[in-house]
Design an enzyme around this catalytic site. Structure first.
Site, PDB file in Angstrom:
ATOM      1  CG  ASP A  93     -67.087 -22.412  29.558  1.00 31.82           C
ATOM      2  OD1 ASP A  93     -66.378 -21.441  29.246  1.00 31.82           O
ATOM      3  OD2 ASP A  93     -67.237 -22.784  30.747  1.00 31.82           O
TER       4      ASP A  93
ATOM      5  CB  THR B 165     -51.849 -15.174  30.371  1.00 32.55           C
ATOM      6  OG1 THR B 165     -52.480 -14.356  29.384  1.00 32.55           O
ATOM      7  CG2 THR B 165     -50.527 -14.560  30.793  1.00 32.55           C
TER       8      THR B 165
ATOM      9  CG  LEU C  84     -58.632  -9.979  23.999  1.00 30.08           C
ATOM     10  CD1 LEU C  84     -59.509  -9.300  25.036  1.00 30.08           C
ATOM     11  CD2 LEU C  84     -59.456 -10.980  23.228  1.00 30.08           C
TER      12      LEU C  84
ATOM     13  CD  GLU D 110     -61.810  -7.899  30.381  1.00 31.14           C
ATOM     14  OE1 GLU D 110     -62.605  -7.242  31.078  1.00 31.14           O
ATOM     15  OE2 GLU D 110     -61.238  -8.926  30.791  1.00 31.14           O
TER      16      GLU D 110
ATOM     17  CG  PHE E 135     -50.838   1.562  29.198  1.00 30.55           C
ATOM     18  CD1 PHE E 135     -51.603   1.581  28.045  1.00 30.55           C
ATOM     19  CD2 PHE E 135     -51.150   0.628  30.175  1.00 30.55           C
ATOM     20  CE1 PHE E 135     -52.649   0.697  27.860  1.00 30.55           C
ATOM     21  CE2 PHE E 135     -52.201  -0.266  30.011  1.00 30.55           C
ATOM     22  CZ  PHE E 135     -52.946  -0.225  28.854  1.00 30.55           C
ATOM     23  CG  LEU E 136     -46.735   7.385  30.452  1.00 33.10           C
ATOM     24  CD1 LEU E 136     -45.855   8.442  29.816  1.00 33.10           C
ATOM     25  CD2 LEU E 136     -46.046   6.789  31.679  1.00 33.10           C
TER      26      LEU E 136
ATOM     27  N   GLY F  46     -53.534   7.644  38.302  1.00 34.52           N
ATOM     28  CA  GLY F  46     -54.855   7.547  38.925  1.00 34.52           C
ATOM     29  C   GLY F  46     -54.857   6.456  39.971  1.00 34.52           C
TER      30      GLY F  46
ATOM     31  CB  CYS G 106     -54.863  -9.256  32.310  1.00 30.51           C
ATOM     32  SG  CYS G 106     -56.072 -10.223  31.384  1.00 30.51           S
TER      33      CYS G 106
ATOM     34  NE  ARG H  29     -61.823 -11.336  35.282  1.00 30.12           N
ATOM     35  CZ  ARG H  29     -61.490 -12.030  34.195  1.00 30.12           C
ATOM     36  NH1 ARG H  29     -61.072 -13.280  34.312  1.00 30.12           N
ATOM     37  NH2 ARG H  29     -61.570 -11.492  33.002  1.00 30.12           N
TER      38      ARG H  29
HETATM   39  N1  LIG Z   1     -59.777 -11.153  29.590  1.00 29.31           N
HETATM   40  C1  LIG Z   1     -58.858 -10.702  28.749  1.00 29.31           C
HETATM   41  O1  LIG Z   1     -58.932  -9.563  28.282  1.00 29.31           O
HETATM   42  C2  LIG Z   1     -57.693 -11.561  28.345  1.00 29.31           C
HETATM   43  C3  LIG Z   1     -56.855 -11.127  27.310  1.00 29.31           C
HETATM   44  C4  LIG Z   1     -55.736 -11.908  26.964  1.00 29.31           C
HETATM   45  C5  LIG Z   1     -55.478 -13.071  27.659  1.00 29.31           C
HETATM   46  N2  LIG Z   1     -56.307 -13.463  28.665  1.00 29.31           N
HETATM   47  C6  LIG Z   1     -56.030 -14.735  29.341  1.00 29.31           C
HETATM   48  O2  LIG Z   1     -56.998 -15.642  28.840  1.00 29.31           O
HETATM   49  C7  LIG Z   1     -57.364 -16.613  29.822  1.00 29.31           C
HETATM   50  C8  LIG Z   1     -58.864 -16.558  30.026  1.00 29.31           C
HETATM   51  O3  LIG Z   1     -59.215 -15.303  30.548  1.00 29.31           O
HETATM   52  P1  LIG Z   1     -60.723 -14.795  30.620  1.00 29.31           P
HETATM   53  O4  LIG Z   1     -60.687 -13.403  31.079  1.00 29.31           O
HETATM   54  O5  LIG Z   1     -61.434 -15.133  29.358  1.00 29.31           O
HETATM   55  O6  LIG Z   1     -61.286 -15.747  31.800  1.00 29.31           O
HETATM   56  P2  LIG Z   1     -62.805 -16.095  32.158  1.00 29.31           P
HETATM   57  O7  LIG Z   1     -62.797 -16.493  33.585  1.00 29.31           O
HETATM   58  O8  LIG Z   1     -63.701 -15.002  31.685  1.00 29.31           O
HETATM   59  O9  LIG Z   1     -63.137 -17.374  31.251  1.00 29.31           O
HETATM   60  C9  LIG Z   1     -62.592 -18.619  31.443  1.00 29.31           C
HETATM   61  C10 LIG Z   1     -63.623 -19.662  31.008  1.00 29.31           C
HETATM   62  O10 LIG Z   1     -63.018 -20.960  31.028  1.00 29.31           O
HETATM   63  C11 LIG Z   1     -64.017 -21.870  31.432  1.00 29.31           C
HETATM   64  N3  LIG Z   1     -63.392 -23.135  31.863  1.00 29.31           N
HETATM   65  C12 LIG Z   1     -62.751 -23.406  33.023  1.00 29.31           C
HETATM   66  N4  LIG Z   1     -62.308 -24.678  33.033  1.00 29.31           N
HETATM   67  C13 LIG Z   1     -62.671 -25.217  31.837  1.00 29.31           C
HETATM   68  C14 LIG Z   1     -62.490 -26.495  31.245  1.00 29.31           C
HETATM   69  N5  LIG Z   1     -61.813 -27.466  31.865  1.00 29.31           N
HETATM   70  N6  LIG Z   1     -62.989 -26.704  30.010  1.00 29.31           N
HETATM   71  C15 LIG Z   1     -63.672 -25.726  29.367  1.00 29.31           C
HETATM   72  N7  LIG Z   1     -63.871 -24.493  29.889  1.00 29.31           N
HETATM   73  C16 LIG Z   1     -63.370 -24.252  31.105  1.00 29.31           C
HETATM   74  C17 LIG Z   1     -64.770 -21.147  32.526  1.00 29.31           C
HETATM   75  O11 LIG Z   1     -66.021 -21.722  32.795  1.00 29.31           O
HETATM   76  C18 LIG Z   1     -64.839 -19.740  31.918  1.00 29.31           C
HETATM   77  O12 LIG Z   1     -66.011 -19.569  31.152  1.00 29.31           O
HETATM   78  C19 LIG Z   1     -56.523 -16.243  31.058  1.00 29.31           C
HETATM   79  O13 LIG Z   1     -55.331 -16.979  31.021  1.00 29.31           O
HETATM   80  C20 LIG Z   1     -56.225 -14.769  30.843  1.00 29.31           C
HETATM   81  O14 LIG Z   1     -55.065 -14.362  31.539  1.00 29.31           O
HETATM   82  C21 LIG Z   1     -57.425 -12.756  29.007  1.00 29.31           C
HETATM   83  O1  LIG Z   2     -52.587   4.728  31.617  1.00 28.84           O
HETATM   84  C1  LIG Z   2     -53.248   3.832  32.141  1.00 28.84           C
HETATM   85  C2  LIG Z   2     -53.743   2.713  31.422  1.00 28.84           C
HETATM   86  C3  LIG Z   2     -54.458   1.733  32.099  1.00 28.84           C
HETATM   87  N1  LIG Z   2     -54.697   1.858  33.430  1.00 28.84           N
HETATM   88  C4  LIG Z   2     -55.431   0.786  34.143  1.00 28.84           C
HETATM   89  O2  LIG Z   2     -54.810  -0.460  33.859  1.00 28.84           O
HETATM   90  C5  LIG Z   2     -55.746  -1.527  33.900  1.00 28.84           C
HETATM   91  C6  LIG Z   2     -55.607  -2.405  32.682  1.00 28.84           C
HETATM   92  O3  LIG Z   2     -56.012  -1.704  31.530  1.00 28.84           O
HETATM   93  P1  LIG Z   2     -55.898  -2.366  30.085  1.00 28.84           P
HETATM   94  O4  LIG Z   2     -54.520  -2.867  29.918  1.00 28.84           O
HETATM   95  O5  LIG Z   2     -56.411  -1.408  29.101  1.00 28.84           O
HETATM   96  O6  LIG Z   2     -56.958  -3.530  30.237  1.00 28.84           O
HETATM   97  P2  LIG Z   2     -56.959  -5.126  30.047  1.00 28.84           P
HETATM   98  O7  LIG Z   2     -58.205  -5.420  29.300  1.00 28.84           O
HETATM   99  O8  LIG Z   2     -56.723  -5.745  31.381  1.00 28.84           O
HETATM  100  O9  LIG Z   2     -55.742  -5.466  29.056  1.00 28.84           O
HETATM  101  C7  LIG Z   2     -54.453  -5.874  29.506  1.00 28.84           C
HETATM  102  O10 LIG Z   2     -54.435  -7.245  29.842  1.00 28.84           O
HETATM  103  C8  LIG Z   2     -54.858  -8.121  28.782  1.00 28.84           C
HETATM  104  C9  LIG Z   2     -54.878  -9.531  29.335  1.00 28.84           C
HETATM  105  O11 LIG Z   2     -53.603 -10.073  29.456  1.00 28.84           O
HETATM  106  C10 LIG Z   2     -53.892  -7.969  27.612  1.00 28.84           C
HETATM  107  O12 LIG Z   2     -54.296  -8.843  26.575  1.00 28.84           O
HETATM  108  C11 LIG Z   2     -53.878  -6.516  27.148  1.00 28.84           C
HETATM  109  O13 LIG Z   2     -52.942  -6.357  26.086  1.00 28.84           O
HETATM  110  C12 LIG Z   2     -53.500  -5.626  28.328  1.00 28.84           C
HETATM  111  O14 LIG Z   2     -53.566  -4.254  27.957  1.00 28.84           O
HETATM  112  C13 LIG Z   2     -57.115  -0.860  34.060  1.00 28.84           C
HETATM  113  O15 LIG Z   2     -57.507  -0.956  35.410  1.00 28.84           O
HETATM  114  C14 LIG Z   2     -56.872   0.588  33.670  1.00 28.84           C
HETATM  115  O16 LIG Z   2     -57.733   1.475  34.331  1.00 28.84           O
HETATM  116  C15 LIG Z   2     -54.213   2.954  34.151  1.00 28.84           C
HETATM  117  O17 LIG Z   2     -54.403   3.059  35.367  1.00 28.84           O
HETATM  118  N2  LIG Z   2     -53.506   3.919  33.479  1.00 28.84           N
END
Ligand SMILES: NC(=O)c1ccc[n+]([C@@H]2O[C@H](COP(=O)([O-])OP(=O)(O)OC[C@H]3O[C@@H](n4cnc5c(N)ncnc54)[C@H](O)[C@@H]3O)[C@@H](O)[C@H]2O)c1
Ligand SMILES: O=c1ccn([C@@H]2O[C@H](COP(=O)(O)OP(=O)(O)O[C@H]3O[C@H](CO)[C@@H](O)[C@H](O)[C@H]3O)[C@@H](O)[C@H]2O)c(=O)[nH]1
Length: 446
Positions: free
Chosen positions: A28, A120, A152, A154, A251-252, A255, A262, A332
């Site tokens: 990172d 993404t 995934l 969160e 997902f229904l 609220g 994301c 976020r």
């Molecule tokens: N958070 C999720 O649940 C989730 C799930 C699926 C996909 N995604 C996707 O994954 C990506 C990352 O999401 P996140 O939530 O982990 O973001 P995040 O902001 O938590 O983490 C991103 C990290 O990348 C680092 N970074 C930035 N520029 C860099 C560089 N040039 N070299 C090395 N590191 C660098 C940052 O310092 C930070 O630690 C996004 O595209 C998001 O849409 C997130």
């Molecule tokens: O019935 C529902 C289900 C979810 N939520 C809201 O929707 C948001 C997103 O929830 P969730 O999708 O569980 O969380 P994320 O961790 O953002 O995960 C989504 O976004 C990720 C990043 O792209 C993907 O990897 C996952 O598959 C996708 O579910 C949250 O604010 C929840 O409170 C509702 O309001 N009603």
């Protein structure tokens, strides 16, 4: 292998790959994050991840660095997991972090390798990035390229990574396919569906999944607007249509709507990308999905104003939850925090409490009163708002809160409490998707 970007996605992926037996180097640009991870301390909240991190940093199987030189020499599979946030003032995704990370690792690679994108991204990025790698990599090494979107959630990140419901890989060579099959051997041995396709399909699967989930939530929330007007019970409606297997109950939950790092940004980036491709009207319905979602926040504020009879200024408001969802400290685009900030701007005295997200929320809205407990937050409140459905809030009782508040007013922004229990205990109870109690009373009087 290396994992570049060690935020919510990358730190989870790195620790889970170590759990599966790989030697992993997390990379990172944020030195504080790397120092913390190297000490085995997770800089955010995610269930089960601290244990994996501690276990594998202690064993030495998982290490962290800010050096791309070290990364280029370390592994032959490099995952890209850096952020793709919404560009400031626009809907499109900001690709500068992905471009920078891919450029840095491509230049540093000193043996035949595979770069695998997980972030993404807008459709078309993988093909463009592959060309960028070809320009930047040393001519003496062969660097292959693949796109492997991540699904995934969160709060369930470890479970989703170790036991994914499907794997999607965008590839254009058999070599990349066989490397990824080896990486995911554990999941494949359990017959996890493995969809091997072209770059564009892989990129689109990810945004299609998130657009579908966001649409499903806004669909039920649009019906909540109807039940708020005519009466009816949104939870029963969701249960009833959810029994149809073609629809499904998940997902229904009506609220305050979706937030997080994301769904909101991904539906906006998708619209921006298809417009760029000349398909202006194709994803226009996602505008509506976004608008229904944002209207839920307005609805909460409207209910507060109604219950407090327009006297928001100076009112003491307790907000339970600032994270965008329970079991996460991520704020976020959090609907809860947005509502808290807006009520503060209207002159209310806002107490907030979240079991894990107070610190992150305070970075964004330092002026709210951050409380160390549910009891502290509700003490003296004129109205209590449940906006993130942590277990602690779902389990609260009128008896526990009644003696602490100034007035017995409650808004359930997540439809998780039993209205009869609260109304029976003398509370004014409002929920999203429920006809407003004040409206019902005035209709009865009229
Ligand atoms: N958070 C999720 O649940 C989730 C799930 C699926 C996909 N995604 C996707 O994954 C990506 C990352 O999401 P996140 O939530 O982990 O973001 P995040 O902001 O938590 O983490 C991103 C990290 O990348 C680092 N970074 C930035 N520029 C860099 C560089 N040039 N070299 C090395 N590191 C660098 C940052 O310092 C930070 O630690 C996004 O595209 C998001 O849409 C997130
Ligand atoms: O019935 C529902 C289900 C979810 N939520 C809201 O929707 C948001 C997103 O929830 P969730 O999708 O569980 O969380 P994320 O961790 O953002 O995960 C989504 O976004 C990720 C990043 O792209 C993907 O990897 C996952 O598959 C996708 O579910 C949250 O604010 C929840 O409170 C509702 O309001 N009603």
């Amino acid at each position: 292998m290396t994992v570049i970007g060690t935020g919510y996605l990358g730190a989870t992926h790195a620790a889970c790959m170590a759990e599966l037996g790989f030697e992993v180097l997390g990379v990172d640009v944020d030195k504080r994050k790397i120092d913390s991870l190297s000490r085995g301390e997770l800089p955010f909240h995610e269930p089960d991840l601290p244990e994996l991190l501690r276990k594998h940093t202690a064993s030495g199987r998982l290490r962290f660095t800010t050096s791309f030189e070290e990364a280029g020499a370390f592994g032959d599979v490099h995952f890209i997991a850096v952020g793709t946030p919404q560009r400031s003032g626009e809907h499109a995704a900001d690709m500068t972090y992905v471009d920078a990370a891919v450029t840095s690792i491509a230049r540093a690679i000193c043996r035949d390798s595979l770069i695998v994108g997980k972030s993404t991204v807008p459709v078309g990025s993988a093909r463009r990035l592959k060309a960028l790698v070809a320009e930047e990599a040393r001519p003496s090494v062969r660097v292959d390229f693949a796109w492997n979107p991540e699904f995934l959630r969160e709060g369930f990140a470890v479970e989703d990574t170790l036991r994914p419901d499907r794997l999607v890989v965008g590839i254009d060579s058999d070599e990349a396919d066989s490397v990824l099959r080896r990486v995911y051997e554990n999941a494949l041995s359990r017959k996890t569906p493995y969809i091997s396709t072209d770059f564009e399909t892989a990129e689109l699967v990810k945004v299609a999944a998130n657009a579908f989930l966001a649409t499903k939530i806004s669909f039920i929330n649009a019906f909540a607007e109807v039940t708020e007007t005519v009466g009816g019970d949104i939870r029963t409606l969701a249960d009833a249509i959810g029994h149809d297997n073609r629809i499904g109950r998940r997902f229904l939950n009506a609220g305050i709507g979706f937030g997080g790092g994301c769904l909101p940004k991904d539906i906006r980036a998708l619209q921006a990308r298809v417009s760029e491709l000349g398909l202006d009207s194709t994803m226009r319905f996602l505008n509506e999905v976004d608008e229904v979602n944002l209207r839920r926040r307005e609805r909460v504020i409207h209910l507060v104003t109604e219950v407090l009879e327009e006297n928001v200024e100076g009112a003491k408001i307790a907000i339970l939850g600032t994270a965008f969802k329970p079991n996460s400290d991520d704020v976020r685009d959090s609907p809860a925090l947005d509502v808290a900030g807006r009520l503060y701007s209207s002159g209310a005295d806002v107490n907030v409490y979240d079991p894990k997200a107070n610190a992150n929320a305070a970075k964004r809205f330092p002026r709210l009163n951050y409380c160390g407990s549910l009891q502290e937050a509700v003490r003296g409140a004129d109205i209590v708002l449940l906006l993130t459905e942590w277990d602690e809030f779902v389990g609260m009782t009128p008896a526990a809160l009644g003696g602490l508040v100034n007035r017995r007013n409650l808004i359930d922004g997540r439809n998780v409490l039993d209205p009869d229990v609260w109304i029976g205990a003398g509370w004014t109870f409002q929920a999203l998707g429920r006809k407003s109690a004040t409206k019902v009373l005035s209709e009865a009087a009229g």
